[in-house]
Scaffold this motif. Structure first.
Motif, short mmCIF file in Angstrom:
data_model
loop_
_atom_site.label_atom_id
_atom_site.label_comp_id
_atom_site.label_asym_id
_atom_site.label_seq_id
_atom_site.Cartn_x
_atom_site.Cartn_y
_atom_site.Cartn_z
N VAL A 36 -4.10 -0.42 6.78
CA VAL A 36 -3.12 -1.46 6.43
C VAL A 36 -3.49 -2.79 7.10
CG1 VAL A 36 -1.10 -0.01 5.96
CG2 VAL A 36 -1.61 -0.66 8.32
N PRO A 37 -3.12 -3.91 6.43
CA PRO A 37 -3.34 -5.21 7.07
C PRO A 37 -2.23 -5.50 8.07
CG PRO A 37 -2.39 -5.50 4.86
CD PRO A 37 -2.56 -4.03 5.08
N ILE A 38 -2.59 -5.86 9.29
CA ILE A 38 -1.60 -6.22 10.31
C ILE A 38 -2.12 -7.47 11.03
CG2 ILE A 38 -0.42 -5.50 12.44
CD1 ILE A 38 0.48 -3.74 10.12
N SER A 39 -1.24 -8.45 11.16
CA SER A 39 -1.63 -9.70 11.83
C SER A 39 -1.87 -9.45 13.31
CB SER A 39 -0.50 -10.73 11.70
OG SER A 39 -0.22 -10.93 10.35
N THR A 79 1.39 -6.12 16.56
CA THR A 79 2.79 -5.67 16.60
C THR A 79 3.21 -5.29 15.20
OG1 THR A 79 3.17 -7.18 18.43
CG2 THR A 79 5.13 -6.34 17.29
N THR A 80 3.76 -4.09 15.06
CA THR A 80 3.98 -3.52 13.73
C THR A 80 5.39 -2.98 13.59
OG1 THR A 80 1.66 -2.85 13.75
CG2 THR A 80 3.05 -1.83 12.09
N ARG A 81 5.93 -3.13 12.39
CA ARG A 81 7.22 -2.51 12.08
C ARG A 81 6.94 -1.26 11.26
NH1 ARG A 81 12.29 -3.29 8.92
NH2 ARG A 81 11.22 -4.39 7.26
N THR A 87 3.98 5.25 5.23
CA THR A 87 3.05 6.29 5.66
C THR A 87 2.17 5.84 6.84
OG1 THR A 87 2.94 6.77 3.32
CG2 THR A 87 1.39 7.96 4.72
N THR A 101 2.13 2.97 8.77
CA THR A 101 2.75 2.39 9.96
C THR A 101 3.52 3.44 10.75
OG1 THR A 101 4.55 1.62 8.54
CG2 THR A 101 2.88 0.01 9.12
N LYS A 102 4.05 4.45 10.06
CA LYS A 102 4.75 5.53 10.79
C LYS A 102 3.74 6.37 11.58
CE LYS A 102 8.95 5.85 8.13
NZ LYS A 102 9.52 6.34 6.88
N ILE A 128 10.13 -9.37 11.84
CA ILE A 128 8.78 -9.07 12.35
C ILE A 128 7.86 -10.30 12.20
CG2 ILE A 128 8.05 -8.08 10.13
CD1 ILE A 128 6.91 -6.72 13.51
N ARG A 131 0.79 -9.35 0.65
CA ARG A 131 0.66 -8.52 -0.55
C ARG A 131 -0.11 -7.26 -0.14
NH1 ARG A 131 3.95 -11.25 -2.43
NH2 ARG A 131 4.13 -12.21 -4.47
N PRO A 155 -3.84 -15.39 4.65
CA PRO A 155 -2.43 -15.34 4.29
C PRO A 155 -1.67 -16.65 4.54
CG PRO A 155 -2.75 -14.25 6.40
CD PRO A 155 -4.12 -14.61 5.89
N ASN A 213 12.18 -6.11 4.02
CA ASN A 213 11.68 -6.15 2.64
C ASN A 213 12.22 -4.98 1.84
OD1 ASN A 213 10.17 -8.46 2.46
ND2 ASN A 213 8.36 -7.53 3.38
C1 LIG Z 1 -1.78 -10.39 5.78
C2 LIG Z 1 -0.75 -9.40 6.19
C3 LIG Z 1 -0.33 -9.36 7.50
C4 LIG Z 1 0.65 -8.44 7.89
N1 LIG Z 1 1.03 -8.43 9.19
C5 LIG Z 1 1.93 -7.51 9.60
C6 LIG Z 1 2.32 -7.45 10.97
O1 LIG Z 1 1.85 -8.21 11.80
N2 LIG Z 1 3.21 -6.51 11.32
C7 LIG Z 1 3.76 -5.63 10.40
O2 LIG Z 1 4.58 -4.80 10.78
N3 LIG Z 1 3.43 -5.69 9.12
C8 LIG Z 1 2.51 -6.59 8.70
N4 LIG Z 1 2.14 -6.61 7.38
C9 LIG Z 1 2.76 -5.66 6.46
C10 LIG Z 1 2.06 -4.30 6.55
O3 LIG Z 1 0.75 -4.43 6.09
C11 LIG Z 1 2.83 -3.29 5.71
O4 LIG Z 1 4.08 -3.05 6.27
C12 LIG Z 1 2.05 -1.98 5.64
O5 LIG Z 1 0.95 -2.17 4.81
C13 LIG Z 1 2.91 -0.87 5.08
O6 LIG Z 1 2.11 0.28 4.99
P1 LIG Z 1 2.72 1.74 5.09
O7 LIG Z 1 1.66 2.69 4.69
O8 LIG Z 1 3.35 1.96 6.41
O9 LIG Z 1 3.89 1.71 4.03
P2 LIG Z 1 3.80 2.19 2.52
O10 LIG Z 1 3.81 3.69 2.54
O11 LIG Z 1 2.70 1.46 1.84
O12 LIG Z 1 5.18 1.67 2.00
C14 LIG Z 1 6.37 2.40 2.30
C15 LIG Z 1 7.56 1.61 1.89
O13 LIG Z 1 7.59 0.40 2.63
C16 LIG Z 1 7.64 -0.71 1.78
N5 LIG Z 1 6.81 -1.77 2.34
C17 LIG Z 1 5.48 -1.99 2.13
N6 LIG Z 1 5.10 -3.08 2.77
C18 LIG Z 1 6.18 -3.55 3.41
C19 LIG Z 1 6.44 -4.67 4.27
N7 LIG Z 1 5.51 -5.58 4.53
N8 LIG Z 1 7.68 -4.81 4.80
C20 LIG Z 1 8.65 -3.93 4.52
N9 LIG Z 1 8.49 -2.88 3.68
C21 LIG Z 1 7.28 -2.70 3.15
C22 LIG Z 1 7.07 -0.23 0.47
O14 LIG Z 1 7.65 -0.97 -0.61
C23 LIG Z 1 7.52 1.21 0.43
O15 LIG Z 1 8.83 1.31 -0.08
C24 LIG Z 1 1.18 -7.53 6.94
C25 LIG Z 1 0.76 -7.58 5.63
C26 LIG Z 1 -0.19 -8.50 5.25
C27 LIG Z 1 -0.63 -8.53 3.83
#
Ligand SMILES: Cc1cc2nc3c(=O)[nH]c(=O)nc-3n(C[C@H](O)[C@H](O)[C@H](O)COP(=O)(O)OP(=O)(O)OC[C@H]3O[C@@H](n4cnc5c(N)ncnc54)[C@H](O)[C@@H]3O)c2cc1C
Ligand code: FES
Lengths: 279, 153
Positions: A58-61, A75-77, A81, A83-84, A122, A239, A263, B151
């Motif tokens: 996953v992309p995380i800043s 730092t991640t919320r 799948t 992020t957990k 976040i 995205r 971004p 979100n």
């Molecule tokens: C350039 C960039 C920088 C980012 N920086 C950060 C950061 O610094 N810290 C951080 O915590 N996250 C950040 N994110 C968001 C992070 O990448 C997503 O939360 C992560 O990809 C989700 O993956 P997952 O497998 O945990 O969730 P998935 O299994 O892919 O998604 C599970 C559920 O969460 C929802 N979901 C997906 N993305 C997000 C989101 N961004 N916020 C809330 N719900 C979401 C989906 O719709 C779905 O319902 C960034 C994203 C981008 C594109």
């Protein structure tokens, strides 16, 4: 024989040095490289692709201080799948890292201006490196104002750091929450309500905005009502991503690829896209 | 009085109000001060005032037996607190408690209601200004309903 070109899709192994539980659903990982002694250089606003082995990437800043290159901080919320799974990592675990990728907050362009940093939830994490950099060269800027909104007092990220920043005389920090119990001494109301009252000169201000898209949309409207030009407002877009380097098209947004054109975008460049649905 | 009139004339809420009206409004105004924790008003009490906050911060609270007092909004320096004096049955719907030492200009709603009834032009001028505040609060409340820091769908 020439050295092989490093594969940009190959993650480098990083070891978890420390895990900080920030709030009930956010955490910070401090990482150090497993195989090299080189520091990790990045610009505020950039992100890494973090790979939890066997789960996904996953992309995380990056949320750490750009001048401290020995540790890499994210730092991640927890939302899904990956992020957990990341939340369960402990000290000593190994994570794959690719990056840094993407554009940066316009700290150089803001020199001489007031700077207003507006973060929601976040969204404070991707802005923290920018605040570090602004404070490292404090004398180069006019007023610096941080406006931060989140759901409840328990959701406040980097609380101790915000308190430290608030105690500085050269920084204005305003925090607001959506709801609070009696006893909370801060503001209650949405972050957009802080914009009209914030002490900056709209004709000479650079705004850095990060948070969920709805939060950024309403914040940009308020900043424009205050008199900021679209070209002085910067936002950080999110995205879903796969490659992170402009190859796969996963993050395409109109004509832009968020991973390499963003971004961080000046609002003037993307305002027509921002208004469109289903892109 | 002159000082109060000057302060009121500078406040964005009354900006552009004709000086005769400003004098009428000032006739209903007084300086007040609230210590931290002190209530400006309580739910269900008669609403006979509104406040222009000059310094400090006031929590607008709702009380429920299970939850205790919940802060639903804060009103701060430069902002206007209270419009129940304008709308029958002229009772407060929430509590208002000073979080910090708060200095304000209190405007006597009963006195103003009478002046507005006597002169509808003044009434319209005040109503326009309150409509603007209500619109801003409603919009902020609607944005808050969207829960914009997540979100989640
Ligand atoms: C350039 C960039 C920088 C980012 N920086 C950060 C950061 O610094 N810290 C951080 O915590 N996250 C950040 N994110 C968001 C992070 O990448 C997503 O939360 C992560 O990809 C989700 O993956 P997952 O497998 O945990 O969730 P998935 O299994 O892919 O998604 C599970 C559920 O969460 C929802 N979901 C997906 N993305 C997000 C989101 N961004 N916020 C809330 N719900 C979401 C989906 O719709 C779905 O319902 C960034 C994203 C981008 C594109
Ligand atoms: S993530 Fe592949 S092009 Fe952006």
């Amino acid at each position: 024989m020439t050295n092989p070109v490093p594969n940009p899709m190959l993650p480098a192994p990083y070891v978890v040095q420390r895990v900080l539980r920030e709030t009930h659903d956010t955490f910070t990982l401090e990482l150090s490289p497993k195989t090299t002694m080189n520091g990790f250089r990045f610009s505020p606003g950039q992100f890494n692709m973090l790979y939890v082995f066997g789960v996904g990437e996953v992309p995380i800043s990056i949320s750490g201080d750009p001048s401290k290159t020995k540790t890499l901080i994210h730092t991640t919320r927890t939302v899904g799948t990956v992020t957990k799974a990341m939340y369960k990592l402990k000290r000593g675990y190994v994570l794959g890292v690719r990056g840094p990728y993407g554009t940066q907050w316009p700290i150089g362009e803001a020199v001489g201006n007031d700077v207003v940093v507006v973060a929601g939830g976040i969204g404070l994490a991707p802005l923290r490196p920018a605040v570090y950099q602004l404070l490292a060269q404090r004398e180069k800027f006019g007023k610096i104002v941080i406006l931060y909104g989140t759901r409840t007092p328990a959701d406040i990220l980097f609380r101790k750091e915000l308190e430290r920043w608030r105690s500085r005389f050269d920084l204005d920090v305003h925090i607001t929450v959506d709801r609070a119990m009696s006893g909370w001494k801060g503001s209650v109301g949405v972050v957009t309500t802080l914009v009209p009252k914030a002490p900056f000169d709209p004709l000479n201000t650079t705004a850095l905005v990060c948070g969920p898209e709805l939060m950024m949309r309403y914040t940009v409207t308020e900043l424009q009502k205050r008199g900021l030009q679209a070209s002085d407002i910067y936002i950080s877009m999110e995205r879903n991503m796969k490659c992170g380097i402009g190859l796969c098209g996963h993050c395409q947004w109109g004509t832009e690829f968020i991973c390499k054109d963003g971004p961080v975008f000046p609002f003037s460049e993307i305002k027509s896209l921002f208004a469109k649905r289903e892109l | 009085m002159e000082n109060l009139e000057h302060i009121l004339s500078e406040h964005p809420f009354l900006q552009g109000l004709h000086e005769d009206y400003l004098r009428l409004v000032t006739g209903c105004a007084s300086n007040v001060r609230f210590e931290p924790g002190q209530y400006l008003f309580r739910e269900d009490e008669e609403a006979n005032w509104f406040y222009i906050i000059r310094q400090g911060k006031v929590a607008v609270e709702a009380y429920g037996a299970e939850r205790g007092s919940v802060i639903i909004d804060t009103v701060e320096q430069g902002e206007v607190l209270g419009w129940s004096w304008l709308i029958p049955p002229y009772n407060w719907h929430f509590d208002a408690r000073a979080i910090e030492l708060t200095r304000a200009i209190a405007l006597d709603g009963k006195c103003l209601r009478k002046k507005c009834e006597d002169d509808h032009h003044l009434g319209y001028e005040l109503l326009k200004r309150f409509a603007h505040i209500m619109e801003q609060r409603l919009e902020a409340t609607r944005i808050r309903l969207l829960d914009i820091y997540g979100n989640e769908k």
